[in-house]
Write an enzyme that holds these catalytic residues in place. Structure first.
Site, PDB file in Angstrom:
ATOM      1  N   ARG A  40       0.827  -1.302   0.051  1.00 35.91           N
ATOM      2  CA  ARG A  40       0.091   0.020  -0.129  1.00 35.91           C
ATOM      3  C   ARG A  40       0.802   1.242   0.060  1.00 35.91           C
ATOM      4  O   ARG A  40       1.081   1.952  -1.098  1.00 35.91           O
ATOM      5  CB  ARG A  40      -0.928  -0.069   1.094  1.00 35.91           C
ATOM      6  CG  ARG A  40      -2.120   1.111   1.219  1.00 35.91           C
ATOM      7  CD  ARG A  40      -1.851   2.327   1.600  1.00 35.91           C
ATOM      8  NE  ARG A  40      -1.143   2.294   3.088  1.00 35.91           N
ATOM      9  CZ  ARG A  40      -0.466   3.322   3.460  1.00 35.91           C
ATOM     10  NH1 ARG A  40      -0.581   4.531   2.776  1.00 35.91           N
ATOM     11  NH2 ARG A  40      -0.001   3.535   4.873  1.00 35.91           N
ATOM     12  N   ASP A  41       1.566   1.479   1.242  1.00 35.10           N
ATOM     13  CA  ASP A  41       2.372   2.569   1.362  1.00 35.10           C
ATOM     14  C   ASP A  41       3.487   2.858   0.300  1.00 35.10           C
ATOM     15  O   ASP A  41       3.890   3.785  -0.211  1.00 35.10           O
ATOM     16  CB  ASP A  41       2.879   2.774   2.540  1.00 35.10           C
ATOM     17  CG  ASP A  41       3.162   4.065   3.195  1.00 35.10           C
ATOM     18  OD1 ASP A  41       3.326   5.185   2.289  1.00 35.10           O
ATOM     19  OD2 ASP A  41       3.465   4.339   4.337  1.00 35.10           O
ATOM     20  N   HIS A  67       4.003   3.725  12.985  1.00 38.28           N
ATOM     21  CA  HIS A  67       4.160   3.960  11.443  1.00 38.28           C
ATOM     22  C   HIS A  67       5.158   4.936  11.044  1.00 38.28           C
ATOM     23  O   HIS A  67       4.851   5.940  11.251  1.00 38.28           O
ATOM     24  CB  HIS A  67       2.841   4.037  10.685  1.00 38.28           C
ATOM     25  CG  HIS A  67       3.024   4.198   9.446  1.00 38.28           C
ATOM     26  ND1 HIS A  67       2.605   3.249   8.393  1.00 38.28           N
ATOM     27  CD2 HIS A  67       3.257   5.219   8.542  1.00 38.28           C
ATOM     28  CE1 HIS A  67       2.661   3.674   6.987  1.00 38.28           C
ATOM     29  NE2 HIS A  67       3.159   4.617   7.271  1.00 38.28           N
ATOM     30  N   HIS A  80       8.385   6.683   9.094  1.00 38.70           N
ATOM     31  CA  HIS A  80       9.077   6.950   7.940  1.00 38.70           C
ATOM     32  C   HIS A  80      10.403   7.475   8.408  1.00 38.70           C
ATOM     33  O   HIS A  80      10.574   7.954   9.545  1.00 38.70           O
ATOM     34  CB  HIS A  80       8.314   7.996   7.069  1.00 38.70           C
ATOM     35  CG  HIS A  80       7.166   7.601   6.438  1.00 38.70           C
ATOM     36  ND1 HIS A  80       7.037   7.245   5.068  1.00 38.70           N
ATOM     37  CD2 HIS A  80       5.987   6.883   6.793  1.00 38.70           C
ATOM     38  CE1 HIS A  80       5.942   6.936   4.680  1.00 38.70           C
ATOM     39  NE2 HIS A  80       5.282   6.849   5.672  1.00 38.70           N
ATOM     40  N   CYS A 139       4.461   9.812   0.801  1.00 41.77           N
ATOM     41  CA  CYS A 139       3.065  10.357   1.051  1.00 41.77           C
ATOM     42  C   CYS A 139       2.723  11.334   0.121  1.00 41.77           C
ATOM     43  O   CYS A 139       3.412  12.493  -0.145  1.00 41.77           O
ATOM     44  CB  CYS A 139       3.043  10.958   2.536  1.00 41.77           C
ATOM     45  SG  CYS A 139       1.364  11.813   2.845  1.00 41.77           S
ATOM     46  N   ASN A 194       9.260   4.305   4.521  1.00 37.70           N
ATOM     47  CA  ASN A 194       9.075   3.726   5.566  1.00 37.70           C
ATOM     48  C   ASN A 194      10.334   3.513   6.096  1.00 37.70           C
ATOM     49  O   ASN A 194      11.162   2.831   5.129  1.00 37.70           O
ATOM     50  CB  ASN A 194       7.918   2.930   5.615  1.00 37.70           C
ATOM     51  CG  ASN A 194       6.685   3.182   5.702  1.00 37.70           C
ATOM     52  OD1 ASN A 194       5.891   3.251   6.500  1.00 37.70           O
ATOM     53  ND2 ASN A 194       6.244   3.150   4.217  1.00 37.70           N
TER      54      ASN A 194
HETATM   55 ZN    ZN Z   1       3.213   5.763   5.738  1.00 33.81          ZN
END
Ligand code: ZN
Length: 319
Positions: free
Chosen positions: A21-22, A213, A215, A246, A255
């Protein structure tokens, strides 16, 4: 004699892989569905138990994830792995439920300016909008977790006051949410801040589960993870090969790399159930497939257990 102080950390941690996803959503070039599925399948072989598989956002908002349903469908047979998906609204929630996802994560920003660029509304409005989503999920017995982006610092507003986070967590609690992911979306957190905020939240909301979460935009992600461990937090997101970003946070980078986190945890005796060597191979495969990584110490230097031959001219050390 005084007892020397030792650092006590949790014996195990649970890592959720968020690259599908990210990581993928930050890739400008289209990644074919079969390539996404291949990466997910390779990751699943390493012992990863949880994955954020996609986001059910509008395909026009993030075209890279327009194949969300198809990716989920093609990995349904994977055993021993829980899939979680991000949902921005009721339409996305319905799509996720129809696709068979059993765990959803809500997207919310800590600050109004980030929320306006991310969700086109203020934080409070966005959070109010979660009620029908939670109702729909409950009807289908699907678990919903909350998240707070830019929780430790916003690229537009800077430091986020503690009271703001407490208010958001309190609203989540009133909606029946008991799991919250705290995101350092643009890598602005520092270890002391993480330790202090988590200490406060864990005391004020003792029945809630907090996850991190992180980064690594400014190189502090691992130190922040350790600060969280010191507060007894055991749930972490990370991304293979350090992918991520992002779309609404200028300059945000990846991340913390899953292989770096697993390596660090393993060095400290924290069990993750993930095998490091195969994981590093998958990171290498991802880098090769996408043409880059997002910052991975393991790809750069390998694990610290990997020793090198001594230089030949070390007479004094010989035999
Ligand atoms: Zn993220």
């Amino acid at each position: 004699m005084n007892q020397a102080q030792v650092l006590t950390l949790p014996a195990k941690a649970i890592i959720c892989e968020v690259a599908p996803r990210d990581g993928f959503q930050a890739e400008p070039e289209w990644i074919p569905t079969e390539q996404k599925v291949r990466i997910v399948r390779e990751l699943a072989k390493t012992g990863i138990q949880m994955m954020e598989i996609t986001s059910f956002v509008h395909p026009k908002a993030i075209p890279q994830l327009k194949d969300a349903e198809e990716v989920v469908r093609q990995v349904q047979d994977l055993e021993g792995i829980k899939l979680r998906a991000l949902v921005p609204n009721i339409r996305g929630t319905q799509r996720a439920i129809d696709a068979g996802i059993k765990k959803l994560k809500l997207m919310l920003s800590a600050t109004d300016s980030h929320s306006l660029s991310n969700a086109n509304c203020l934080v409070e409005e966005a959070q109010e909008g979660f009620k029908p989503i939670i109702e729909l999920a409950e009807k289908h017995r699907v678990k919903v977790g909350g998240s707070i982006s830019v929780a430790f610092g916003c690229p537009f507003e800077g430091k986020v006051p503690l009271e703001r986070i407490v208010t958001i967590v309190e609203r989540y609690k009133q909606m029946g949410i008991d799991e919250i992911s705290l995101a350092d979306t643009t890598g602005m957190a520092n270890p002391k801040q993480v330790f202090d905020l988590l200490g406060h939240l864990k005391e004020a909301f003792s029945h809630m589960t907090f996850s991190m979460h992180l980064h690594n935009t400014r190189g502090m992600a691992l130190a922040n993870a350790v600060a969280a461990l010191q507060q007894g937090v055991i749930h972490f997101d990370s991304s293979i090969a350090g992918l991520g970003g992002c779309p609404y946070a200028p300059g945000a980078t990846g991340n913390i790399a899953t292989e770096d986190l697993v390596h660090a945890f393993s060095e400290m005796g924290i069990e993750t159930g993930i095998q490091l060597e195969p994981l590093i191979r998958v990171a290498g495969y991802v880098k090769e497939t996408l043409g880059h990584d997002g910052g991975s110490c393991m790809l750069q230097a390998g694990p610290s257990s990997q020793l090198h031959a001594r230089p030949k001219n070390q007479q004094k050390l010989a035999d």
